[in-house]
Scaffold this motif. Structure first.
Motif, PDB file in Angstrom:
ATOM      1  N   LYS A 256       0.822  -1.208   0.000  1.00 28.98           N
ATOM      2  CA  LYS A 256       0.000   0.000   0.000  1.00 28.98           C
ATOM      3  C   LYS A 256       0.858   1.261   0.000  1.00 28.98           C
ATOM      4  O   LYS A 256       0.451   2.297  -0.482  1.00 28.98           O
ATOM      5  N   TRP A 257       2.024   1.158   0.599  1.00 30.65           N
ATOM      6  CA  TRP A 257       2.962   2.274   0.585  1.00 30.65           C
ATOM      7  C   TRP A 257       4.376   1.708   0.746  1.00 30.65           C
ATOM      8  O   TRP A 257       4.556   0.532   1.054  1.00 30.65           O
ATOM      9  N   GLU A 258       5.332   2.554   0.534  1.00 25.61           N
ATOM     10  CA  GLU A 258       6.725   2.105   0.630  1.00 25.61           C
ATOM     11  C   GLU A 258       7.046   1.704   2.068  1.00 25.61           C
ATOM     12  O   GLU A 258       6.766   2.438   3.008  1.00 25.61           O
TER      13      GLU A 258
ATOM     14  N   HIS B  85       5.631  -0.826   3.536  1.00 26.34           N
ATOM     15  CA  HIS B  85       4.460  -1.486   4.125  1.00 26.34           C
ATOM     16  C   HIS B  85       4.794  -2.947   4.443  1.00 26.34           C
ATOM     17  O   HIS B  85       5.405  -3.648   3.643  1.00 26.34           O
TER      18      HIS B  85
END
Length: 511
Positions: free
Chosen positions: A133-135, A137
């Protein structure tokens, strides 16, 4: 149709890995998982392990939310994307079949299926099949792992042996953390589907839950089954407080249900040592422990141990604690399986010097009354126990040294009273111990005679006496040396028939 042999399975795996044009051979490998022959199934599991292990490492499975197979095949997407989606669906079929093999009659198949699934968990963690979902994660194959845990807590199969194999994975911090979450989900799912789950399910669930042991120190959270380049402080799995929360949620989701009676004992045996110390909020166990106290017998005794810890260490107010303990004192307490544990805990509960004299007197009097009908091996333990109570609480020594002891028919003590405060024990005396001084067993008589002397300050340890059995008492009596030889007559015998003027000599002669 004839199933492929071991060599044929090996060739099929090699063909699929060598050329995408041979992808349909996967169906033959998956079909072998349904074989009725145990050896064929094992070879098929090993073939699937090699095949999909290699595909995961190569990145040849579709990554992301898996679309419908029919939609992708009918669409105009590229051949490589279609291949990856198709192969990912075959991988899902393989994992489902391996999950079903956890219930196979042969333990070797179960063990091999579990090991293969856990291999896939590790590879999926290293090569995730979902987009982050994001760096940074944190990614873990939760869906696959929950299916593994659901298989382990099956309502139909006793998996105690398989769960003992699974314990080795619980040494890893990430596996332990996700096991706690998956176990909570599995218990909720089964109890929602079945209002009254089987005893097999409860035993499987308890075996899994009791295998989870949290580390004591924060810095211990460094052993991960799924390898990462570096660990982030933002991940919940790296913090002990999050593990404690998951541990607490897991046990609460289990203990809120009505458990089989046999399981209450197992839970309470590990409550004080393995559960309460690791909870984020130990006082949340009050409802479970108080309801267990009302069950009676050994379950009430074991529940009192957990309540005592909450009272002693977590400032729980439970005014009925000693009344409950007093109510457990009945003639059966000397004959139950948990006798040693009961008196060990009772000794601990009554160790405080701040207890009121009337309470200690009630326990001493109740035990003394029960001692009148107790077996010798129990008396050798309970008599020092009573004397220790008198040593700790000098105000209770009036029970031994009362100037005008009441007669037996006018003892003010009320043995039927459930409240120790109203039993009038402090107005009575321990005439029962004087009675036991006439006991047929000399060791019991000697133990009861201690009250005739000035009680020493140092207590007598009852620990060696807790497990004393009737057989051991008998063996000790046999080994004990008797008194010195006692002369049975004043004039020693002369010869076989005694003296010349003896009656025997008048009627009998030796020839």
């Amino acid at each position: 149709a004839r199933r492929p042999s071991r060599r044929a399975l090996g060739r099929l795996v090699q063909a699929v890995l060598s050329s995408r044009g041979e992808a349909n051979a996967v169906f033959d490998i998956l079909a072998a998982l349904q074989s009725e022959d145990q050896e064929e199934v094992q070879e098929a599991v090993r073939a699937c392990s090699r095949l999909f292990g290699a595909l995961l490492e190569r990145g040849e499975l579709y990554v992301g939310q898996l679309p419908s197979e029919d939609t992708v095949m009918a669409g105009s997407q590229g051949a490589m994307r279609k291949y990856k989606v198709w192969m990912r669906h075959r991988y899902c079929s393989c994992c489902n079949s391996l999950g079903e093999l956890l219930a196979h009659p042969a333990f070797q198949v179960k063990e091999l299926a579990l090991g293969t699934l856990m291999k896939f968990v590790q590879l999926e963690g290293t090569h995730p099949l979902e987009q982050p979902k994001w760096e940074g994660h944190y990614l873990f194959p939760r869906t696959l792992f929950r299916a593994v845990v659901r298989g382990l807590v099956s309502p139909a199969e006793d998996h105690s042996l398989l769960l003992s194999q699974f314990r080795e994975y619980l040494e890893f911090d990430d596996i332990r953390y996700h096991t706690m979450q998956a176990a909570s989900d599995a218990v909720a799912q089964v109890t929602n589907q079945q209002p009254e789950p089987s005893v097999i399910f409860w035993n499987n669930a308890f075996t899994l839950l009791s295998a989870v042991s949290l580390p004591r120190q924060e810095h211990d959270l460094s052993s991960f089954y799924v390898k990462h380049a570096e660990l982030s402080d933002k991940w919940k799995v790296t913090h002990l407080r999050e593990h404690r929360r998951a541990f607490q949620a897991m046990w609460l989701s289990f203990l809120k249900h009505k458990l089989p009676l046999s399981l209450y004992k197992k839970v309470l045996l590990v409550m004080h040592d393995s559960i309460l110390p690791h909870l984020a909020q130990p006082t949340l166990m009050i409802d479970f422990l108080t309801s267990a106290c009302d069950v009676g017998g050994a379950i009430s005794l074991l529940a009192l141990n957990g309540l005592f810890i909450l009272i002693h260490k977590h400032n729980l107010e439970y005014p009925d604690f000693y009344r409950k303990l007093y109510g457990l004192l009945d003639p059966s307490v000397f004959h139950v399986k948990y006798r040693a544990r009961f008196f060990h805990l009772a000794d601990l509960f009554l160790s405080s010097s701040h207890l009121p004299a009337y309470l200690v007197a009630a326990f001493a009097k109740r035990l003394a009354r029960l001692a009148l009908t107790a077996p010798p091996e129990a008396l050798l333990m309970v008599l020092p126990f009573i004397c220790n109570l008198l040593r700790r609480h000098p105000a209770c020594r009036v029970l031994v040294h009362r100037p005008q002891s009441p007669e037996m028919d006018s003892d003010p003590y009320d043995p039927e009273e459930e409240d120790p405060a109203k039993s009038r024990a402090l107005e009575s005396c321990l005439w029962e111990l004087q009675t036991l001084q006439q006991h047929y067993h000399p060791e019991v008589s000697r133990a009861a005679s201690v009250i005739n002397q000035v009680l020493s300050v140092a207590e007598v340890s009852i620990a060696p006496l807790l497990e004393l059995s009737a057989y051991e008492v008998f063996e000790q009596d046999l080994k004990r040396k008797g008194p010195e030889p006692v002369p049975l007559e004043f004039i020693s015998a002369q010869g076989l028939l005694g003296r010349r003027d003896d009656l025997c000599a008048q009627f009998f002669t030796l020839s």
